[in-house]
Design a protein around this motif. Structure first.
Motif, mmCIF file in Angstrom:
data_model
loop_
_atom_site.group_PDB
_atom_site.id
_atom_site.type_symbol
_atom_site.label_atom_id
_atom_site.label_comp_id
_atom_site.label_asym_id
_atom_site.label_seq_id
_atom_site.Cartn_x
_atom_site.Cartn_y
_atom_site.Cartn_z
ATOM 1 N N LEU A 107 7.575 -9.275 -53.802
ATOM 2 C CA LEU A 107 7.249 -10.391 -52.902
ATOM 3 C C LEU A 107 7.015 -9.922 -51.468
ATOM 4 N N GLY A 108 7.130 -8.598 -51.232
ATOM 5 C CA GLY A 108 6.759 -8.003 -49.950
ATOM 6 C C GLY A 108 7.643 -8.388 -48.785
ATOM 7 N N GLN A 109 8.928 -8.634 -49.026
ATOM 8 C CA GLN A 109 9.830 -9.038 -47.945
ATOM 9 C C GLN A 109 10.489 -7.820 -47.305
ATOM 10 N N ARG A 110 10.743 -7.921 -46.003
ATOM 11 C CA ARG A 110 11.403 -6.842 -45.274
ATOM 12 C C ARG A 110 12.870 -6.751 -45.681
ATOM 13 N N ASN A 111 13.515 -5.610 -45.336
ATOM 14 C CA ASN A 111 14.905 -5.368 -45.751
ATOM 15 C C ASN A 111 15.847 -6.503 -45.363
ATOM 16 N N THR A 158 14.024 -19.612 -67.964
ATOM 17 C CA THR A 158 12.699 -19.604 -68.590
ATOM 18 C C THR A 158 11.600 -19.626 -67.524
ATOM 19 N N LEU A 159 11.753 -20.501 -66.527
ATOM 20 C CA LEU A 159 10.759 -20.594 -65.451
ATOM 21 C C LEU A 159 10.688 -19.291 -64.657
ATOM 22 N N LEU A 160 11.833 -18.675 -64.406
ATOM 23 C CA LEU A 160 11.865 -17.418 -63.660
ATOM 24 C C LEU A 160 11.140 -16.321 -64.437
ATOM 25 N N THR A 161 11.367 -16.270 -65.739
ATOM 26 C CA THR A 161 10.708 -15.265 -66.579
ATOM 27 C C THR A 161 9.202 -15.460 -66.577
ATOM 28 N N LEU A 162 8.756 -16.722 -66.661
ATOM 29 C CA LEU A 162 7.321 -17.000 -66.633
ATOM 30 C C LEU A 162 6.702 -16.590 -65.300
ATOM 31 N N SER A 163 7.459 -16.769 -64.202
ATOM 32 C CA SER A 163 6.916 -16.470 -62.862
ATOM 33 C C SER A 163 6.723 -14.975 -62.618
ATOM 34 N N VAL A 164 7.354 -14.127 -63.428
ATOM 35 C CA VAL A 164 7.197 -12.681 -63.227
ATOM 36 C C VAL A 164 6.386 -12.029 -64.340
ATOM 37 N N SER A 165 5.932 -12.830 -65.319
ATOM 38 C CA SER A 165 5.256 -12.220 -66.466
ATOM 39 C C SER A 165 3.902 -12.848 -66.796
ATOM 40 N N GLY A 168 -1.290 -15.254 -63.109
ATOM 41 C CA GLY A 168 -1.506 -16.441 -62.294
ATOM 42 C C GLY A 168 -0.236 -16.897 -61.617
ATOM 43 N N LEU A 169 0.902 -16.639 -62.274
ATOM 44 C CA LEU A 169 2.191 -16.966 -61.678
ATOM 45 C C LEU A 169 2.837 -15.745 -61.028
ATOM 46 N N LYS A 170 2.585 -14.559 -61.614
ATOM 47 C CA LYS A 170 3.176 -13.358 -61.029
ATOM 48 C C LYS A 170 2.277 -12.805 -59.931
ATOM 49 N N PRO A 171 2.848 -12.179 -58.902
ATOM 50 C CA PRO A 171 2.057 -11.650 -57.774
ATOM 51 C C PRO A 171 1.130 -10.524 -58.223
ATOM 52 N N PRO A 172 -0.150 -10.528 -57.805
ATOM 53 C CA PRO A 172 -1.066 -9.422 -58.128
ATOM 54 C C PRO A 172 -0.744 -8.192 -57.288
ATOM 55 N N CYS A 173 -0.837 -7.018 -57.899
ATOM 56 C CA CYS A 173 -0.549 -5.763 -57.189
ATOM 57 C C CYS A 173 -1.764 -4.842 -57.268
ATOM 58 N N ASP A 174 -2.005 -4.061 -56.200
ATOM 59 C CA ASP A 174 -3.140 -3.137 -56.190
ATOM 60 C C ASP A 174 -2.739 -1.797 -56.782
ATOM 61 N N LYS A 175 -3.642 -0.813 -56.699
ATOM 62 C CA LYS A 175 -3.401 0.494 -57.308
ATOM 63 C C LYS A 175 -2.243 1.252 -56.663
ATOM 64 N N THR A 176 -1.929 0.919 -55.415
ATOM 65 C CA THR A 176 -0.812 1.596 -54.723
ATOM 66 C C THR A 176 0.517 0.869 -54.953
ATOM 67 N N GLY A 183 1.599 -18.250 -51.687
ATOM 68 C CA GLY A 183 2.707 -19.149 -51.377
ATOM 69 C C GLY A 183 3.203 -19.898 -52.601
ATOM 70 N N SER A 184 2.272 -20.308 -53.477
ATOM 71 C CA SER A 184 2.669 -21.051 -54.681
ATOM 72 C C SER A 184 3.418 -20.157 -55.666
ATOM 73 N N GLN A 185 3.021 -18.898 -55.765
ATOM 74 C CA GLN A 185 3.723 -17.965 -56.658
ATOM 75 C C GLN A 185 5.149 -17.728 -56.188
ATOM 76 N N THR A 186 5.304 -17.559 -54.894
ATOM 77 C CA THR A 186 6.647 -17.397 -54.334
ATOM 78 C C THR A 186 7.478 -18.654 -54.561
ATOM 79 N N ALA A 187 6.840 -19.829 -54.417
ATOM 80 C CA ALA A 187 7.545 -21.101 -54.584
ATOM 81 C C ALA A 187 8.049 -21.275 -56.015
ATOM 82 N N VAL A 188 7.206 -20.954 -57.002
ATOM 83 C CA VAL A 188 7.612 -21.077 -58.409
ATOM 84 C C VAL A 188 8.800 -20.164 -58.703
ATOM 85 N N PHE A 189 8.748 -18.945 -58.162
ATOM 86 C CA PHE A 189 9.852 -18.006 -58.367
ATOM 87 C C PHE A 189 11.160 -18.575 -57.821
#
Length: 616
Positions: A107-111, A158-165, A168-176, A183-189
């Motif tokens: 989710l890209g949050q600072r420490n 169940t909802l938490l598992t769906l949000s990370v798997s 469309g619900l889980k955050p997209p990540c690049d090659k790095t 905002g909606s993905q974070t909200a569902v989590f």
């Protein structure tokens, strides 16, 4: 205690019937023969043997009939309860143990933000038990409260598992591996996360009390086993935590978060099945009505009678004349001298005498007054658990972030996730529980004469002292780590060549402290709670964890604000190699020392509750 003439009835016939059945009337306490109306001793005298087959603490079976001793409760029912707790804790710690890393890397949050979000959520998980406990004590009972809130827990998992798997619900990540959540993905989590917090609110305050309810307090043989139950209950918590902090954390970091959160969801489903499987064996305490209403009645009545004199003869204070308390599901409590102002609520005035029935907002029983006194006496002890919980909360935040900077290798190829080091806290508990139960208690019993080795207050104090050394050890390790960074210029190195296993002692020491303080408080708050407020008092104990987490969040924010002034990196920067985390650990050590001093002061004047047990 004042008795009216109508209460003294048929005593001659009672004595005669008892003599016929081989029981002399002198075998009965005077208070049972005189002053109790509406209770037949004839049937009691003729069926003494039959009555012994039932519990005497008012518990019922699943049909809501009096519980039969040989068919319900004790250790025959406990495996289902312990199994439920083990699986539920596996689910909880499967989320909590590594949550700071998910928030940081997915989710890209600072420490600081990630650490505070973890402690805020953990804190909420220990505040919602107040709601669950109130419903259990007042209306639903512990069984149905656990059952209903477990379903909410499963929905959240169940909802938490769906949000990370689910795409469309889980955050997209690049090659790095840099992730960019919407905002909606974070909200569902976070919706799933806080549904779990709500679900756990009905389980945490009820499961330990429900397990203890399986042992009849009026039976000395069963009561003796209850102390061991709390030890093994805490052990079951840590078996679940052990699996979570080892296997599940590895799965999350290597196989993915879908599997890492999906397995805890399945574990929670198993917990529900385990709980319902033992239904026929459980003993259930009836709900006693709203405890908050009873407390308000005492406060209202005593302020109403502010100018009323309390009689020097405390037996004149109002109490029901039946064997049973006026508070449903509770034994009568004997009068205590502390906080005597509240005794005004039990003083019977002329206006009270002419009212039938008695108005509970005007005249309360001694038991009702003593319920309020018991809660007040618990509060100072309760406050000392907050600093201890703040110390324990570091295992899920700063200990993990500290471990992230160290060498994670175990062998040449295998890397251990930093969050998995909490398994050594769990191992410590698993080692210390049987050592305490089988070795320390018998040894201490020979020297103290106490049946549990130490009193509950002594046990808590030992754990509070041990927790100080955990923070001193963590601070010392961080100081050594920073010296290595400075000596070799490792400031920009992600993992310095210093093994993460140097963290083991601080985890192990906290585990030892938990066995003394947490189990001691768990048992203390159950035993010292009024019978009809046990879920509420268990929840009160759990709120120390909530406030400890919130206190840790507040402390981090204050320290960060002060230490980052004038462009300084602060004590807890994103790159800990530039930080001063050891100052934070040592600050907690100092606060813990002050906490121990306060605890020793308040525990000196503590007065234990005195239930009135009617035995024949």
């Amino acid at each position: 205690m004042a008795y009216d003439k109508g209460a003294i009835y048929g005593s001659a016939s009672i004595m005669k019937q008892c003599d016929v059945n081989g029981l002399h009337h002198s075998d009965f306490p005077e208070r049972l023969i005189y002053g109790i109306k509406g209770f037949s001793f004839v049937g009691l005298c003729t069926s003494m043997e039959e009555d012994d087959s039932y519990t005497k603490d008012g518990t019922t079976d699943f049909r809501n009939k009096p519980a039969i001793k040989k068919e319900t409760g004790t250790w025959r029912a406990c495996p289902y309860i312990l199994g439920t707790e083990c699986c539920e804790r596996l689910a909880y710690y499967g989320i909590n143990t590594n949550l700071v890393n998910y928030l940081k890397f997915r989710l890209g949050q600072r420490n600081v933000v990630a650490a505070n979000n973890v402690t805020n959520w953990s804190g909420t998980c220990y505040v919602t038990p107040l709601l669950g406990a109130f419903l259990a004590d007042a209306y639903l009972g512990r069984y149905w409260t656990i059952a209903c809130f477990s379903l909410v827990y499963v929905i959240g998992m169940t909802l938490l598992t769906l949000s990370v798997s689910v795409s469309g619900l889980k955050p997209p990540c690049d090659k790095t591996n840099a992730c960019h959540p919407t905002g909606s993905q974070t909200a569902v989590f976070f919706v799933g996360l806080y549904l779990i917090a709500l679900g756990t609110g009905g389980i945490k305050p009820c499961v330990s009390s429900f397990g203890a309810d399986q042992f009849d307090d009026s039976d000395e043989h069963e009561k003796e086993k209850k102390g061991s139950f709390f030890n093994w209950f805490y052990l079951s918590i840590n078996v679940g935590a052990l699996i979570a902090s080892s296997v599940l954390v590895w799965i999350q970091m290597n196989l993915g978060w879908g599997w890492g959160f999906g397995i805890p969801a399945v574990a929670m489903a198993i917990a529900v099945v385990s709980f319902f499987s033992g239904t026929r064996l459980y003993r259930n305490q009836r709900p006693g009505g709203s405890p908050l209403t009873r407390i308000c009645q005492v406060l209202f009545a005593c302020f109403r009678k502010f100018n009323v004199q309390i009689p020097s003869d405390k037996s004149l204070l109002h109490e029901t004349m039946y064997k049973e308390s006026a508070v449903k599901g509770s034994r009568k409590l004997d009068h205590t001298e502390q906080f005597c102002f509240f005794d005004k609520a039990a003083v019977e005035t002329e206006s009270d005498r002419i009212k039938d029935p008695v108005n509970a907002w005007s005249l309360c029983t001694v038991t009702q007054v003593e319920e309020l006194k018991s809660i007040i006496r618990l509060l100072p002890i309760w406050t000392t658990g907050i600093i201890f919980s703040a110390v324990c909360s570091q295992m899920g935040t700063l200990f993990v972030l500290q471990g992230n900077t160290m060498d994670l290798h175990m062998g040449r190829k295998f890397e251990i996730p930093s969050a998995s080091l909490s398994l050594f806290d769990t191992v410590s508990v698993i080692v210390w529980v049987p050592v305490y139960d089988r070795l320390i208690v018998p040894f201490a019993r020979k020297h103290t004469g106490h049946r549990n080795g130490f009193t509950q207050l002594q046990r808590i104090a030992i754990g509070l002292v041990i927790s100080i050394f955990a923070m001193l050890t963590a601070g010392a390790l961080e100081l050594v780590r920073l010296r290595e960074v400075k000596r070799h210029g490792y400031y920009e190195l992600e993992h310095i060549p210093m093994s993460i296993f140097w963290q083991v002692p601080q985890y192990f020491i906290i585990g030892c402290a938990e066995v003394f303080t947490n189990i001691g408080m768990l048992e203390f708050f159950y035993e010292e709670a009024p019978d009809a407020m046990r879920s509420l008092c268990s929840a009160l104990f759990l709120t120390t964890s909530a406030l400890g987490n919130y206190f840790s969040t507040l402390l981090v924010l204050i320290v960060t604000d002060i230490s980052t002034r004038h462009g300084k990196p602060g004590w807890i920067p994103d790159n800990l190699n530039y930080g001063r985390v050891h100052y934070f650990f040592w600050l907690l050590a100092v606060l813990s020392m002050l906490n121990v001093g306060f605890y020793l002061w308040v525990s000196k004047w503590y007065t234990y509750k005195r239930p009135i047990v009617f035995t024949i």
